[in-house]
Design a protein around this motif. Structure first.
Motif, short mmCIF file in Angstrom:
data_model
loop_
_atom_site.label_atom_id
_atom_site.label_comp_id
_atom_site.label_asym_id
_atom_site.label_seq_id
_atom_site.Cartn_x
_atom_site.Cartn_y
_atom_site.Cartn_z
N THR A 116 -31.45 32.85 -35.09
CA THR A 116 -32.58 32.21 -34.41
C THR A 116 -32.43 32.32 -32.90
O THR A 116 -33.41 32.61 -32.18
N VAL A 117 -31.22 32.09 -32.39
CA VAL A 117 -30.98 32.23 -30.95
C VAL A 117 -31.20 33.67 -30.51
O VAL A 117 -31.79 33.93 -29.44
N LEU A 118 -30.74 34.62 -31.33
CA LEU A 118 -30.98 36.03 -31.01
C LEU A 118 -32.47 36.32 -30.91
O LEU A 118 -32.93 37.03 -29.99
N ALA A 119 -33.25 35.75 -31.84
CA ALA A 119 -34.70 35.96 -31.81
C ALA A 119 -35.30 35.37 -30.53
O ALA A 119 -36.19 35.98 -29.90
N CYS A 120 -34.82 34.20 -30.11
CA CYS A 120 -35.31 33.60 -28.87
C CYS A 120 -34.98 34.47 -27.66
O CYS A 120 -35.82 34.64 -26.75
N LEU A 148 -45.51 38.68 -33.04
CA LEU A 148 -45.52 37.23 -33.22
C LEU A 148 -45.12 36.45 -31.99
O LEU A 148 -45.35 35.24 -31.93
N GLY A 149 -44.46 37.08 -31.04
CA GLY A 149 -44.04 36.36 -29.84
C GLY A 149 -43.11 35.22 -30.18
O GLY A 149 -42.12 35.39 -30.89
N TRP A 150 -43.46 34.02 -29.67
CA TRP A 150 -42.58 32.87 -29.89
C TRP A 150 -42.64 32.32 -31.32
O TRP A 150 -41.91 31.38 -31.66
N GLY A 151 -43.48 32.89 -32.14
CA GLY A 151 -43.42 32.54 -33.56
C GLY A 151 -42.28 33.25 -34.28
O GLY A 151 -41.91 32.88 -35.41
N THR A 152 -41.70 34.25 -33.61
CA THR A 152 -40.62 35.03 -34.23
C THR A 152 -39.42 34.18 -34.63
O THR A 152 -38.92 34.31 -35.75
N PRO A 153 -38.88 33.31 -33.74
CA PRO A 153 -37.71 32.52 -34.13
C PRO A 153 -37.94 31.67 -35.38
O PRO A 153 -37.03 31.51 -36.19
N VAL A 154 -39.15 31.14 -35.54
CA VAL A 154 -39.44 30.31 -36.71
C VAL A 154 -39.38 31.15 -37.99
O VAL A 154 -38.73 30.77 -38.98
N ILE A 155 -40.05 32.28 -37.97
CA ILE A 155 -40.07 33.15 -39.16
C ILE A 155 -38.68 33.69 -39.46
O ILE A 155 -38.22 33.71 -40.61
N VAL A 156 -37.96 34.10 -38.41
CA VAL A 156 -36.63 34.65 -38.60
C VAL A 156 -35.68 33.58 -39.15
O VAL A 156 -34.84 33.87 -40.01
N ALA A 157 -35.79 32.35 -38.65
CA ALA A 157 -34.93 31.26 -39.14
C ALA A 157 -35.16 31.03 -40.64
O ALA A 157 -34.20 30.85 -41.41
#
Length: 296
Positions: free
Chosen positions: A32-36, A226-235
């Motif tokens: 999740t941090v990597l995605a951020c 997805l932009g900032w939606g990426t961390p949510v989906i990746v998590a």
């Protein structure tokens, strides 16, 4: 083994104790941090894979899901086979109790107390603990050796032979008891086979590597869209894959002291209670209860 009452909607969303979440939390947090970081820095624009879109990752994800399903099914077969063997152990012990019920109390004690030692020693053997120390409190005379558990069965077999020679145990009942002893030996051999024959390491390693690579590369593919939606989906995706992977590891080693492995200590306690009850011992030891929803 995780033991919980029927989960409520609140439990499904927020339960931590008795779930796999704690074991995969750091891995999911890393992804999740990597995605951020990927979204914040915008480095994904420089990645060639960003131009591929999400379609290749969708196909790879489906393939990984299928492979993990096969692996977890094989792991569950091992878990269920181990549970059946311990159920068979209890069947054989109960049958011996019934068939030898008219022996005098001392004779029954010389047979049944070592059987408690057998169950405890088998539990220790399967969990790489000290078999002799586990058996010693239960009147077993087996000495240290490569297979203390089998030595206890030989001790009981010798006692049955002596009872047969003295006339206290008729030939047909001795024959029936010998069949039960063979059944206990088969249970031990089957449990040892499960423990000594893990799932093929290369197959497990392939699954582990593929899951990690997929989760690490996924943010680079999702971030452009997805932009900032990426961390949510990746998590969410990483929790699913890492969780299934961890559960498969537990099931593949059914006798290990892990949350999702068999409650071997609790099964041993059932054997203890059955035998001590047949010897009119009271009070009986309490049944083991889950601690933090985990039954050991």
């Amino acid at each position: 083994m995780i033991v919980r009452p029927k989960a409520s909607f609140f439990d499904i969303l927020f339960a931590v104790r008795g779930s796999i979440a704690g074991r995969v939390a750091w891995r999911c947090l890393f992804i999740t941090v990597l995605a951020c970081v990927v979204v914040f820095t915008g480095d994904f624009h420089l990645e060639p894979m960003s131009h591929l879109g999400t379609a290749p990752f969708g196909l790879i994800g489906i393939a990984i899901s299928i492979f993990m399903s096969f692996r977890n099914s094989a792991a569950y077969d091992r878990w269920w086979e181990g549970r059946k063997q311990w159920g068979e152990l209890l069947v054989q012990v109960r049958s011996l109790i019934r068939e030898l019920s008219d022996l005098d109390t001392e004779a029954k004690r010389r047979i049944f107390m070592p059987l408690i030692a057998f169950a405890n020693a088998l539990s220790a053997r399967l969990r790489d603990e000290d078999e002799l120390a586990a058996a010693r409190p239960w009147d077993a005379t087996a000495s240290a050796g490569p297979n203390v558990t089998d030595a206890i069965l030989r001790q009981v077999g010798a006692e049955l032979i002596e009872l047969n020679k003295s006339g206290a145990l008729s030939d047909w009942r001795y024959s029936s008891a010998a069949i039960r002893m063979n059944g206990l030996s088969n249970v031990q051999a089957a449990c040892e086979r499960i423990k000594a024959t893990p799932l093929p390491f290369a197959y497990t390693l392939l699954i582990h590597r593929t899951v990690y690579l997929f989760c690490v590369l996924l943010p680079f593919a999702l971030a452009p869209q997805l932009g900032w939606g990426t961390p949510v989906i990746v998590a969410f995706i990483s929790y699913t894959f890492f969780g299934l992977d961890a559960i498969g590891d537990d099931l593949a080693e059914p006798f290990a002291p892990a949350d999702n492995s068999l409650p071997v200590k609790a099964l041993v306690r059932v054997v203890e209670r059955e035998i001590l009850s047949s010897l009119d011992v009271s009070p009986l030891p309490d049944e083991l209860q889950p601690v933090g929803y985990v039954l050991s």
